[in-house]
Design an enzyme around this catalytic site. Sequence first.
Site, mmCIF file in Angstrom:
data_model
loop_
_atom_site.group_PDB
_atom_site.id
_atom_site.type_symbol
_atom_site.label_atom_id
_atom_site.label_comp_id
_atom_site.label_asym_id
_atom_site.label_seq_id
_atom_site.Cartn_x
_atom_site.Cartn_y
_atom_site.Cartn_z
ATOM 1 N N HIS A 1 0.838 -1.205 0.000
ATOM 2 C CA HIS A 1 0.000 0.000 0.000
ATOM 3 C C HIS A 1 0.868 1.248 0.000
ATOM 4 C CE1 HIS A 1 0.146 1.428 4.286
ATOM 5 N NE2 HIS A 1 0.272 0.166 4.607
ATOM 6 N N GLU B 1 -5.290 1.561 2.012
ATOM 7 C CA GLU B 1 -5.139 0.416 2.918
ATOM 8 C C GLU B 1 -5.443 0.823 4.343
ATOM 9 O OE1 GLU B 1 -2.870 -2.278 5.730
ATOM 10 O OE2 GLU B 1 -2.815 -0.128 5.495
ATOM 11 N N GLU B 2 -4.961 2.002 4.711
ATOM 12 C CA GLU B 2 -5.080 2.461 6.099
ATOM 13 C C GLU B 2 -6.526 2.719 6.525
ATOM 14 O OE1 GLU B 2 -2.772 2.400 8.198
ATOM 15 O OE2 GLU B 2 -0.847 2.641 7.189
ATOM 16 N N ASP C 1 4.510 -5.184 3.755
ATOM 17 C CA ASP C 1 4.090 -4.102 4.644
ATOM 18 C C ASP C 1 5.115 -3.945 5.762
ATOM 19 O OD1 ASP C 1 2.463 -2.132 5.903
ATOM 20 O OD2 ASP C 1 0.655 -3.181 5.263
HETATM 21 ZN ZN ZN Z 1 0.829 -0.593 6.546
#
Ligand code: ZN
Length: 348
Positions: free
Chosen positions: A60, A201-202, A224
């Site tokens: 991400h 993503e967050e 990640d």
């Molecule tokens: Zn992350």
Amino acid sequence: MIELIKKLSNAHGVSGYEDELREIIRGELEGTADEIKIDSMGNLIATRNGSEFELMLSAHMDEIGFVVKQIDDRGFIRIAPIGGWFSQIALAQRVVLYAKQKIYGVIGCKPPHLMKDEERKKSIEISDMFVDIGARSKEDVFNLGISVGTPVALDREVAMLANNRITGKAFDNRVGVGVAIEAFRRSKSKETIHLVATVQEEVGLKGAKTSAFSIEPNVAIAVDSCVSADFPGSESAHMDIALGKGAVITVVDASGRGLIVSQAVLRWLRETAEKHKIPYQLEVAEGGTTDASAINLTKSGIPAGVVSIPARYIHSPVEVVDLNDVNTAVELITRATENVREYFEVKK
Ligand code: ZN
């Protein structure tokens, strides 16, 4: 590698506003990828064509930040959080607002001189904070192109620490993006590889969801960062993840509500690390999850794993990673892309 991480980390890309990152990543992958597409969510999908077997690397590119919520008559700007913040981190930060051009601002704070004893002990909520861009009035703010909805990102440049460690903002997940780019470049895999720099993503693994649906890979790795529990006060987490001990292979995250990695994926990643003498750590986490959880539940189910880089002080402007871990993550992912066919079949 350090130059790539600097470029990615110093850039700004709050969830939903990843444009600057997308262009940097596109520039890094042109020449290496056979095709680069941007889908309607804003995910960047770089593909290198190979066999009928398709592997997806997901990293991400968004970071936590804020958006402008209200502008008052004196030109002070109220903000709403995007992503998981611990409010005390936001205080006294320098930020960048993405208007017609980049505008600097600061998240102001009353100096101790003006605080009563009681006030000093209290934590301050983001809803009580404001951004000061130097404006004298609401008009000043409007004239700079700032309005409700303008994204606001932390502003902090990467710096070197001792022992090949570095500090900066948004290492979650620009370090992961850098690792995925480097592995994509180095891999001599015969399979088709899709590197997806995902959006949002967050705020709910959104870009991974839609991109995995359209690609429908045979297997996927999310790259990640993860919590390193090796600093004072982290003992209560009862985790052995530490900087400098290698890439992290997830076994379970979010107490199983996120991802429980399949035995086949674990075997693939662990055997690859062992065969190539790549140091690695295993992670069982109770909080937090990654793109892999969304990919795993796509269509009829896609085998997915996570390789992460341990980071201290995640979701702050002073995250710390060890470049040795970065290099082991690149090596592990590169090798895993090359031997994936020994472990998985093309689904009919
Ligand atoms: Zn992350």
